[in-house]
Design an enzyme around this catalytic site. Structure first.
Site, PDB file in Angstrom:
ATOM      1  N   ARG A 121      62.870  -7.832 -38.161  1.00 23.74           N
ATOM      2  CA  ARG A 121      62.018  -9.033 -38.297  1.00 23.74           C
ATOM      3  C   ARG A 121      61.248  -9.100 -39.622  1.00 23.74           C
ATOM      4  O   ARG A 121      60.240  -9.767 -39.739  1.00 23.74           O
ATOM      5  CB  ARG A 121      61.040  -9.152 -37.128  1.00 23.74           C
ATOM      6  CG  ARG A 121      61.753  -9.281 -35.800  1.00 23.74           C
ATOM      7  CD  ARG A 121      60.887  -9.947 -34.763  1.00 23.74           C
ATOM      8  NE  ARG A 121      61.660 -10.186 -33.568  1.00 23.74           N
ATOM      9  CZ  ARG A 121      61.804  -9.314 -32.589  1.00 23.74           C
ATOM     10  NH1 ARG A 121      61.190  -8.140 -32.654  1.00 23.74           N
ATOM     11  NH2 ARG A 121      62.540  -9.601 -31.544  1.00 23.74           N
ATOM     12  N   LYS A 143      64.011 -17.546 -52.411  1.00 21.52           N
ATOM     13  CA  LYS A 143      65.242 -18.053 -51.778  1.00 21.52           C
ATOM     14  C   LYS A 143      66.200 -16.884 -51.612  1.00 21.52           C
ATOM     15  O   LYS A 143      66.540 -16.209 -52.597  1.00 21.52           O
ATOM     16  CB  LYS A 143      65.899 -19.117 -52.657  1.00 21.52           C
ATOM     17  CG  LYS A 143      65.277 -20.480 -52.511  1.00 21.52           C
ATOM     18  CD  LYS A 143      66.146 -21.527 -53.183  1.00 21.52           C
ATOM     19  CE  LYS A 143      65.532 -22.896 -53.033  1.00 21.52           C
ATOM     20  NZ  LYS A 143      66.250 -23.930 -53.807  1.00 21.52           N
ATOM     21  N   GLU A 185      69.709 -21.802 -67.117  1.00 15.11           N
ATOM     22  CA  GLU A 185      68.558 -22.000 -66.209  1.00 15.11           C
ATOM     23  C   GLU A 185      67.242 -22.032 -66.990  1.00 15.11           C
ATOM     24  O   GLU A 185      66.293 -22.711 -66.601  1.00 15.11           O
ATOM     25  CB  GLU A 185      68.502 -20.897 -65.138  1.00 15.11           C
ATOM     26  CG  GLU A 185      69.663 -20.899 -64.148  1.00 15.11           C
ATOM     27  CD  GLU A 185      69.660 -22.072 -63.148  1.00 15.11           C
ATOM     28  OE1 GLU A 185      68.719 -22.887 -63.158  1.00 15.11           O
ATOM     29  OE2 GLU A 185      70.641 -22.168 -62.388  1.00 15.11           O
ATOM     30  N   LYS A 227      58.352 -21.427 -63.078  1.00 15.21           N
ATOM     31  CA  LYS A 227      58.843 -21.301 -61.700  1.00 15.21           C
ATOM     32  C   LYS A 227      57.693 -20.993 -60.741  1.00 15.21           C
ATOM     33  O   LYS A 227      57.616 -21.550 -59.636  1.00 15.21           O
ATOM     34  CB  LYS A 227      59.931 -20.219 -61.633  1.00 15.21           C
ATOM     35  CG  LYS A 227      60.492 -20.097 -60.239  1.00 15.21           C
ATOM     36  CD  LYS A 227      61.978 -20.149 -60.135  1.00 15.21           C
ATOM     37  CE  LYS A 227      62.360 -20.286 -58.664  1.00 15.21           C
ATOM     38  NZ  LYS A 227      63.672 -19.818 -58.348  1.00 15.21           N
ATOM     39  N   GLU A 237      60.512 -26.113 -50.661  1.00  9.39           N
ATOM     40  CA  GLU A 237      61.324 -27.203 -51.220  1.00  9.39           C
ATOM     41  C   GLU A 237      61.301 -28.489 -50.401  1.00  9.39           C
ATOM     42  O   GLU A 237      62.332 -29.063 -50.078  1.00  9.39           O
ATOM     43  CB  GLU A 237      62.780 -26.728 -51.411  1.00  9.39           C
ATOM     44  CG  GLU A 237      63.511 -27.557 -52.438  1.00  9.39           C
ATOM     45  CD  GLU A 237      64.877 -26.982 -52.796  1.00  9.39           C
ATOM     46  OE1 GLU A 237      64.948 -25.817 -53.196  1.00  9.39           O
ATOM     47  OE2 GLU A 237      65.848 -27.723 -52.659  1.00  9.39           O
ATOM     48  N   ARG A 241      59.624 -28.762 -55.537  1.00 11.91           N
ATOM     49  CA  ARG A 241      60.530 -27.660 -55.889  1.00 11.91           C
ATOM     50  C   ARG A 241      61.934 -28.168 -56.196  1.00 11.91           C
ATOM     51  O   ARG A 241      62.706 -27.484 -56.869  1.00 11.91           O
ATOM     52  CB  ARG A 241      60.543 -26.614 -54.762  1.00 11.91           C
ATOM     53  CG  ARG A 241      61.365 -25.389 -55.137  1.00 11.91           C
ATOM     54  CD  ARG A 241      61.151 -24.206 -54.225  1.00 11.91           C
ATOM     55  NE  ARG A 241      62.015 -23.103 -54.627  1.00 11.91           N
ATOM     56  CZ  ARG A 241      61.889 -21.862 -54.225  1.00 11.91           C
ATOM     57  NH1 ARG A 241      60.910 -21.541 -53.395  1.00 11.91           N
ATOM     58  NH2 ARG A 241      62.715 -20.918 -54.623  1.00 11.91           N
ATOM     59  N   ASN A 245      66.261 -27.942 -59.208  1.00 13.50           N
ATOM     60  CA  ASN A 245      67.691 -28.217 -59.029  1.00 13.50           C
ATOM     61  C   ASN A 245      68.207 -29.242 -60.042  1.00 13.50           C
ATOM     62  O   ASN A 245      69.280 -29.819 -59.836  1.00 13.50           O
ATOM     63  CB  ASN A 245      67.963 -28.737 -57.607  1.00 13.50           C
ATOM     64  CG  ASN A 245      67.640 -27.681 -56.575  1.00 13.50           C
ATOM     65  OD1 ASN A 245      67.859 -26.502 -56.815  1.00 13.50           O
ATOM     66  ND2 ASN A 245      67.098 -28.101 -55.447  1.00 13.50           N
ATOM     67  N   HIS A 248      71.869 -29.631 -60.828  1.00 14.93           N
ATOM     68  CA  HIS A 248      72.586 -28.788 -59.870  1.00 14.93           C
ATOM     69  C   HIS A 248      73.448 -29.581 -58.888  1.00 14.93           C
ATOM     70  O   HIS A 248      74.344 -28.999 -58.279  1.00 14.93           O
ATOM     71  CB  HIS A 248      71.607 -27.913 -59.080  1.00 14.93           C
ATOM     72  CG  HIS A 248      71.136 -26.703 -59.865  1.00 14.93           C
ATOM     73  ND1 HIS A 248      70.534 -26.799 -61.094  1.00 14.93           N
ATOM     74  CD2 HIS A 248      71.180 -25.367 -59.589  1.00 14.93           C
ATOM     75  CE1 HIS A 248      70.229 -25.590 -61.534  1.00 14.93           C
ATOM     76  NE2 HIS A 248      70.616 -24.697 -60.643  1.00 14.93           N
ATOM     77  N   HIS A 252      76.699 -27.917 -58.812  1.00 17.03           N
ATOM     78  CA  HIS A 252      77.219 -27.161 -57.669  1.00 17.03           C
ATOM     79  C   HIS A 252      78.605 -27.646 -57.265  1.00 17.03           C
ATOM     80  O   HIS A 252      79.471 -26.841 -56.905  1.00 17.03           O
ATOM     81  CB  HIS A 252      76.288 -27.323 -56.453  1.00 17.03           C
ATOM     82  CG  HIS A 252      75.186 -26.312 -56.424  1.00 17.03           C
ATOM     83  ND1 HIS A 252      73.961 -26.564 -55.855  1.00 17.03           N
ATOM     84  CD2 HIS A 252      75.123 -25.040 -56.882  1.00 17.03           C
ATOM     85  CE1 HIS A 252      73.190 -25.499 -55.980  1.00 17.03           C
ATOM     86  NE2 HIS A 252      73.863 -24.562 -56.596  1.00 17.03           N
ATOM     87  N   HIS A 264      77.915 -20.178 -62.547  1.00 18.07           N
ATOM     88  CA  HIS A 264      76.895 -21.131 -62.122  1.00 18.07           C
ATOM     89  C   HIS A 264      76.304 -21.887 -63.325  1.00 18.07           C
ATOM     90  O   HIS A 264      76.266 -23.120 -63.351  1.00 18.07           O
ATOM     91  CB  HIS A 264      75.810 -20.361 -61.362  1.00 18.07           C
ATOM     92  CG  HIS A 264      74.687 -21.215 -60.887  1.00 18.07           C
ATOM     93  ND1 HIS A 264      74.827 -22.131 -59.873  1.00 18.07           N
ATOM     94  CD2 HIS A 264      73.394 -21.306 -61.301  1.00 18.07           C
ATOM     95  CE1 HIS A 264      73.672 -22.743 -59.668  1.00 18.07           C
ATOM     96  NE2 HIS A 264      72.789 -22.265 -60.520  1.00 18.07           N
TER      97      HIS A 264
HETATM   98  N1  GLY Z   1      66.854 -21.980 -57.925  1.00 17.46           N
HETATM   99  C1  GLY Z   1      66.086 -23.051 -57.476  1.00 17.46           C
HETATM  100  C2  GLY Z   1      64.937 -22.640 -56.650  1.00 17.46           C
HETATM  101  O1  GLY Z   1      64.584 -21.478 -56.592  1.00 17.46           O
HETATM  102  O2  GLY Z   1      64.355 -23.471 -55.988  1.00 17.46           O
END
Ligand code: GLY
Length: 365
Positions: A121, A143, A185, A227, A237, A241, A245, A248, A252, A264
């Protein structure tokens, strides 16, 4: 050494340091021992880090419990690897007093973070990113996840690290294609949040490409500052947030349609140009903006057109399946200007018609 903190007001007591330095990996284990004297450490890394010597530099060849992901890369980013890590931890009687130490690039960090989120957990994870993409982006913000056979990060959790240690010297051993692609990035961060940072790329590309360590520390600090502030405001997000992206959505789709032949960052570079074409279509961008962005991405060695073997209908289908799509169509992050993501009525992602995206895709071939 520079340090900043990620503090997330909406998640009580979540605050963690990001330390940025050059040549500190060899001393890091002692610092981990003093930061976590009562915790047992379990290292997750991959075969590339072992052959580059970084695992030995970190652990000083002590006998630390370690799981080596092999083969490295996206191919191992599936649930069976997470299960194998967890069972390896159980076999050596790791408990809730564990700290998982993730040494590696984005894949290692994502899998190790996910294992930490679900092991008994949830246990602490410390991220030690060693690639341009993980130092700029994936090690910060929590993430974590692994892919299913159908889509990327289908199994996942937001699980913030307990600390992030960036040693830019580890970038010296990174393969040049990965090195350059990961910097996309960083350019994205500049585009969404900091026009001075974008000018820095325009003015310093030779030093960036020669891996000047002072420059790399500066880049790491700017990335993490941007960030950290976005994640602090919107950790899960819901809205802001999403600006992380930028580029992206198309990116993607191109990455998946290439069967991950494109890295990527290479795919996101195409997606960023796609976004600038959409911005022009909506009357926000202009040719000068697109030209400035293209120049920086080309100097990084990025190809800015979609490979001819990728079918446009496949891309449209993948865009409809984007994980943030509502009614089979996602919203798009757009730039108001270089250094400023567009926000209208408090929203950071915007409706763009399929026609406009279609027209952008046509121009990208
Ligand atoms: N890579 C995008 C984020 O961390 O939200």
């Amino acid at each position: 050494m520079q340090e900043l903190n990620v503090t997330i007001p909406s998640i009580p007591s979540t605050s963690y340091p990001i330390q940025i330095a050059c040549g500190t990996l060899c001393d890091l284990w002692d610092r981990l021992e003093s930061k976590y004297p009562a915790h047992r450490k379990f290292v997750v890394t991959d075969a590339n880090l072992v052959s580059a010597g970084h695992l030995n530099t970190l652990t000083k060849q002590q006998n630390i419990e370690t799981f080596v992901i092999d083969p490295p890369g996206e191919i191992s980013k599936h649930i069976n690897t997470a299960i194998a890590i967890i069972e390896a931890m159980e076999k050596v009687f790791m408990g809730r007093d564990s700290v998982i130490v993730a040494l590696g690039g984005g894949t290692v960090g994502d899998i190790a973070g996910f294992a930490a989120a679900i092991f008994k957990r949830g246990v602490k994870v410390v991220q030690i990113p060693t690639t341009t993409v993980s130092q700029a982006d994936s090690s910060v913000g929590g993430k974590t996840g692994v892919d299913s056979t159908i889509s990327k990060n289908a199994f996942g959790a937001f699980w913030q690290p307990d600390a992030v240690f960036i040693d830019v010297e580890t970038l010296k051993t990174l393969d040049d294609t990965q090195y350059r692609a990961g910097l996309v990035e960083s350019v994205k961060h500049a585009l969404i949040a900091d026009s001075d940072y974008f000018e820095f790329f325009e003015q310093n590309m030779p030093a960036v490409l020669s891996r000047d360590m002072d420059i790399l520390e500066k880049i790491a600090f700017r990335n993490c500052s941007i960030k950290a502030s976005v994640v602090a405001e919107d950790p899960t997000e819901k809205n802001k947030r999403r600006i992380l992206n930028y580029g992206h959505t198309i990116g993607h789709a191109v990455e998946s349609a290439s069967n991950f032949d494109l890295l990527h960052g290479q795919a996101v570079a195409i997606g960023i140009i796609g976004a600038t074409i959409i911005e022009k279509h909506l009357g926000m961008g202009d040719d000068t903006r697109t030209a400035r962005i293209s120049k920086v991405l080309e100097e990084l060695g990025m190809e800015l057109t979609i490979p001819k073997n990728i079918n446009k209908d496949t891309l449209t289908d993948l865009i409809k399946r984007d994980k943030k799509a509502v009614n089979k169509w996602p919203k798009f992050v757009l730039l108001q200007d270089i250094g400023q993501a567009l926000c209208t009525d408090g929203q950071w992602a915007h409706n763009v018609t399929q026609q406009a995206v279609d027209a952008a895709l046509d121009q990208l071939y």
